[in-house]
Design a protein around this motif. Sequence first.
Motif: not given
Length: 162
Positions: A140-155
């Motif tokens: 259900a949450a994925a019905k709203i399109p993602a425009t960004r993503a989380c990043v971590g220190t490894e990124d």
Amino acid sequence: MRLKSLSGRIAAPLAVCALVLLTGCAPSVELSAAEDSNNPACAPMMVALPDSLADAPKRTTSSQATAAWGDPSLLILRCGVPVPGPTTDSCVSVNGVDWVMKEGDPAWTLTTYGRNPATEIIFDPKKIASSSVLPELANAAAKIPATRACVGTEDLELPAGK
């Protein structure tokens, strides 16, 4: 003729009383709507929400773009909350949906990250496990399109030391 008129006057109030009694058995959960709850992007997500969550049935709520599961409510959801910006709060990704997590005592608040409008869920992890609810809410949450993503220190790309 008089008997028919009297029965009509009794039948209408009885029907109203029956309706009140039937709806009184399933009270709505009183929730305040989020700032951007009337955002049209909330609609596809709201209709895709599961009828039950970790075996807790979905209940009716008093406000637009809100949902609750369980009696008493084990988890509440609101679409249209402020979109979180970059943060150092924990971020978890479940089935392609990123959630910014704030652990409280007793309730945790998780907010979708990189989606506009954002969706917030609040629950007590001692009563309902995040490992159960996040996968069930991901579709259900994925019905709203993602425009960004989380990043971590490894990124992160750090400059080479001299």
